[in-house]
Design a protein around this motif. Structure first.
Motif, PDB file in Angstrom:
ATOM      1  N   VAL A 114       4.106  -1.785 -13.098  1.00 26.67           N
ATOM      2  CA  VAL A 114       3.071  -1.746 -12.050  1.00 26.67           C
ATOM      3  C   VAL A 114       1.904  -2.567 -12.575  1.00 26.67           C
ATOM      4  O   VAL A 114       1.226  -2.155 -13.543  1.00 26.67           O
ATOM      5  CB  VAL A 114       2.651  -0.299 -11.718  1.00 26.67           C
ATOM      6  N   SER A 168      -0.398   7.328  -2.103  1.00 29.68           N
ATOM      7  CA  SER A 168      -1.006   7.930  -3.308  1.00 29.68           C
ATOM      8  C   SER A 168      -0.468   7.221  -4.533  1.00 29.68           C
ATOM      9  O   SER A 168       0.530   6.476  -4.463  1.00 29.68           O
ATOM     10  CB  SER A 168      -0.685   9.426  -3.374  1.00 29.68           C
ATOM     11  N   PHE A 169      -1.111   7.522  -5.648  1.00 24.15           N
ATOM     12  CA  PHE A 169      -0.643   6.959  -6.918  1.00 24.15           C
ATOM     13  C   PHE A 169       0.707   7.544  -7.283  1.00 24.15           C
ATOM     14  O   PHE A 169       1.541   6.876  -7.894  1.00 24.15           O
ATOM     15  CB  PHE A 169      -1.661   7.256  -8.027  1.00 24.15           C
ATOM     16  N   THR A 170       0.959   8.788  -6.826  1.00 19.99           N
ATOM     17  CA  THR A 170       2.253   9.415  -7.113  1.00 19.99           C
ATOM     18  C   THR A 170       3.358   8.668  -6.399  1.00 19.99           C
ATOM     19  O   THR A 170       4.454   8.435  -6.939  1.00 19.99           O
ATOM     20  CB  THR A 170       2.230  10.883  -6.664  1.00 19.99           C
ATOM     21  N   HIS A 190      -0.923  -3.416 -11.121  1.00 19.48           N
ATOM     22  CA  HIS A 190      -2.178  -2.694 -10.884  1.00 19.48           C
ATOM     23  C   HIS A 190      -2.002  -1.759  -9.697  1.00 19.48           C
ATOM     24  O   HIS A 190      -1.153  -1.994  -8.834  1.00 19.48           O
ATOM     25  CB  HIS A 190      -3.341  -3.663 -10.646  1.00 19.48           C
ATOM     26  N   ALA A 191      -2.798  -0.720  -9.669  1.00 15.54           N
ATOM     27  CA  ALA A 191      -2.843   0.245  -8.567  1.00 15.54           C
ATOM     28  C   ALA A 191      -4.272   0.761  -8.483  1.00 15.54           C
ATOM     29  O   ALA A 191      -4.830   1.258  -9.481  1.00 15.54           O
ATOM     30  CB  ALA A 191      -1.855   1.389  -8.803  1.00 15.54           C
ATOM     31  N   LYS A 192      -4.856   0.661  -7.340  1.00 16.14           N
ATOM     32  CA  LYS A 192      -6.240   1.078  -7.161  1.00 16.14           C
ATOM     33  C   LYS A 192      -6.465   1.468  -5.712  1.00 16.14           C
ATOM     34  O   LYS A 192      -5.684   1.097  -4.821  1.00 16.14           O
ATOM     35  CB  LYS A 192      -7.177  -0.047  -7.557  1.00 16.14           C
ATOM     36  N   VAL A 227      -3.584   3.458  -1.308  1.00 18.35           N
ATOM     37  CA  VAL A 227      -3.666   2.891  -2.654  1.00 18.35           C
ATOM     38  C   VAL A 227      -3.019   1.494  -2.618  1.00 18.35           C
ATOM     39  O   VAL A 227      -1.850   1.357  -2.215  1.00 18.35           O
ATOM     40  CB  VAL A 227      -2.960   3.774  -3.684  1.00 18.35           C
ATOM     41  N   VAL A 241       3.401   5.537  -5.661  1.00 18.18           N
ATOM     42  CA  VAL A 241       3.650   4.275  -6.399  1.00 18.18           C
ATOM     43  C   VAL A 241       4.584   4.527  -7.560  1.00 18.18           C
ATOM     44  O   VAL A 241       5.528   3.758  -7.824  1.00 18.18           O
ATOM     45  CB  VAL A 241       2.325   3.665  -6.874  1.00 18.18           C
ATOM     46  N   ASP A 242       4.343   5.647  -8.280  1.00 19.80           N
ATOM     47  CA  ASP A 242       5.192   5.945  -9.431  1.00 19.80           C
ATOM     48  C   ASP A 242       6.598   6.273  -8.970  1.00 19.80           C
ATOM     49  O   ASP A 242       7.577   5.910  -9.617  1.00 19.80           O
ATOM     50  CB  ASP A 242       4.564   7.108 -10.194  1.00 19.80           C
ATOM     51  N   GLN A 274       0.857  -1.194   0.000  1.00 17.48           N
ATOM     52  CA  GLN A 274       0.000   0.000   0.000  1.00 17.48           C
ATOM     53  C   GLN A 274       0.889   1.239   0.000  1.00 17.48           C
ATOM     54  O   GLN A 274       1.988   1.246   0.585  1.00 17.48           O
ATOM     55  CB  GLN A 274      -0.902   0.019   1.233  1.00 17.48           C
ATOM     56  N   PHE A 291      -1.344  -1.666  -4.475  1.00 22.52           N
ATOM     57  CA  PHE A 291      -0.618  -1.815  -5.739  1.00 22.52           C
ATOM     58  C   PHE A 291       0.121  -3.164  -5.756  1.00 22.52           C
ATOM     59  O   PHE A 291       0.373  -3.783  -4.713  1.00 22.52           O
ATOM     60  CB  PHE A 291       0.367  -0.668  -5.934  1.00 22.52           C
TER      61      PHE A 291
END
Length: 496
Positions: free
Chosen positions: A463, A441-443, A465-467, A475, A445-446, A438, A477
């Motif tokens: 990646v 944020s999606f940022t 998946h990310a949700k 998030v 993860v990136d 986890q 991932f």
């Protein structure tokens, strides 16, 4: 298949015969026969034909020449070689004859040995007499394999049967007298069974009705018997007289001989022949000579018979059941078979030896790992063991190209503790790294992806998946990072 053997004796107007059946391990007397020439018959052809019809067609024929047509001598030769005997006997016999042997057929048998000397009973018949005998038998469809001298066979048979009884009787010499109405033959056999003298007289001891002849008529025969006994007294003591042939059937004839010679006289047919033939054997004094000739075809230890079918008179017929023409072919075939079997055995032995060496090498290689095991199953057991070891190594990462520890160090350095990422599951295999966790944020993860890429330890990073997670502020991932020398993550997913 049993062979039927016919032994014939032609005497005056009468034909006597005995038949035996022989197999590879038995010899049985099948019957005796007596046929007389009819008044309207010129010779014995008719009697012979009737005898063959009654006795059955023979496979082997043995016949005897009349004794008065044969010259006999006992020769003492100073050597034992069979080849030399065949060369010398005709010339040695000729020394005792007032005429050459060129017009006769000579035959002989060895009857004894004394040191380096050989005792030979040699006999000669004129070729014309032998040819007439063969022609007479041929008219009746008979081709004798052996043409012999019956009294000599009779003496050998009586000696063998007496000695074979095992009754413990004291050994005795035999004066064998065989006769009928027209002729009488005498053979003296010493204590060792060796014939020492053989004579024939063209006169009989009996009349046609079976009564003995007068003393004057019997005088030539009795004188011949006395001369024979006197000439060989040392070799024939004690001696018993044995009467065979037609005269044996009449006790008065035996009584006359006993009174005249002052000796015991026995019936030749009263001997025990059970050691020579299988089954019961009738009293065959009248047919003793025919029975004796049959013993020349015994399956084991046959009598050695004089055979006048020599040279131009050699027997060239075929005998049913006689495999001797095939002996050479059979021996060659047996030798070839033996070579093939030997070759096959050598091949099998070589292959077995090679197999033993291979098994020994397998045991030497697999033994330290598997212990005592069957070489035939060593490969399967090694493969199974290797698979189990690989599986266990996979579980601990021991057989991976990239050490799990080095991989975790690289991840820890790229994503320090202050990095807002929480990893809930980390999987490492030969292809790379799979991280589930986890982020805030999606940022983030990136940023984590770029941080791993910047570490230089990984190749392609995806990646998966990310949700948004169950917690709105988090998030969820999953990130797959392949090692630099591994296949891309998408290919790995296809393989899985």
């Amino acid at each position: 298949m049993a062979q039927r053997i016919l032994a014939l004796e032609l005497s005056g107007d009468r034909v006597r015969a005995a038949v035996a059946e022989r197999s590879w391990n038995s010899f049985t007397l099948a019957g005796v026969y007596d046929k007389v020439r009819a008044d309207d018959e010129a010779d014995l052809t008719g009697a012979l034909s009737r005898l063959v019809v009654e006795a059955g067609q023979p496979d082997i024929v043995i016949s005897a020449l009349p004794v008065d047509r044969v010259v006999k001598r006992l020769l003492d030769l100073p050597f034992k070689d069979a080849r030399r005997l065949h060369q010398v006997v005709p010339f040695a016999l000729e020394e005792h004859l007032p005429f050459p042997v060129d017009n006769g057929t000579v035959a002989f048998i060895r009857v004894g040995r004394e040191g380096d000397h050989t005792l030979v009973m040699a006999a000669m018949v004129r070729k014309t007499d032998l040819q007439q005998h063969l022609d007479l038998l041929k008219k009746a469809g008979l081709d004798p394999k052996i043409v012999t001298l019956a009294p000599l066979a009779l003496a050998a048979m009586l000696t063998r049967s007496k000695n074979g009884n095992g009754n413990g009787a004291k050994p005795m010499a035999h004066l064998v007298v065989e006769g009928d109405e027209s002729s009488t033959s005498v053979v003296l056999v010493d204590l060792g069974g060796t014939p020492r003298a053989m004579r024939s007289v063209p006169a009989g001891l009996m009349m046609s009705d079976g009564s003995p002849v007068t003393q004057d008529a019997a005088a030539p025969i009795l004188n011949s018997l006395r001369q024979t006994l006197l000439a060989h007294g040392e070799e024939a003591e004690p001696t018993e007289v044995i009467v065979a042939g037609a005269a044996a059937a009449y006790p008065k004839v035996r009584g006359m001989l006993s009174d005249s010679l002052a000796m015991s006289v026995r019936d030749g047919g009263a001997f025990d022949y059970t050691g020579l033939f299988e089954g019961s054997v009738p009293n065959g004094g009248k047919f003793s000579t025919c029975i004796a000739m049959l013993l020349g075809e015994l399956p084991n230890h046959p009598l050695d018979l004089i055979n006048f079918r020599q040279g131009e008179f050699m027997f060239r017929g075929r005998v049913r059941g006689d495999l001797s023409p095939f002996y050479t072919s059979g021996m060659l075939a047996a030798a070839l078979l033996a070579v093939l079997i030997f070759h096959f055995a050598l091949g099998v032995s070589a292959k077995l030896n090679r197999l033993r060496r291979v098994n020994a090498e397998i045991a030497a290689v697999a033994g330290p790992v598997l212990g005592e095991t069957d070489p035939a199953n060593a490969k399967v057991q090694l493969q199974s063991g290797i698979a189990k070891m690989n599986k266990r190594l996979n579980l601990i990462g021991g057989n991976l190209t990239h050490s799990p520890l080095d991989t975790m160090v690289a991840v820890s350095q790229a994503l320090n503790r202050r990095f807002p990422v929480q990893m809930t599951d980390v999987q490492i295999d030969s292809q790379g790294l799979r991280v589930t966790g986890q982020a805030d944020s999606f940022t983030t993860v990136d940023q984590a992806k770029r941080a791993l890429d910047k570490s230089g330890y990984f190749g392609s990073i995806e990646v998966a998946h990310a949700k948004a997670g169950s917690d709105p502020s988090k998030v969820d991932f999953r990130m797959d990072a392949n090692f630099k020398d591994a296949v891309p993550a998408t290919d790995r997913e296809i393989e899985e």
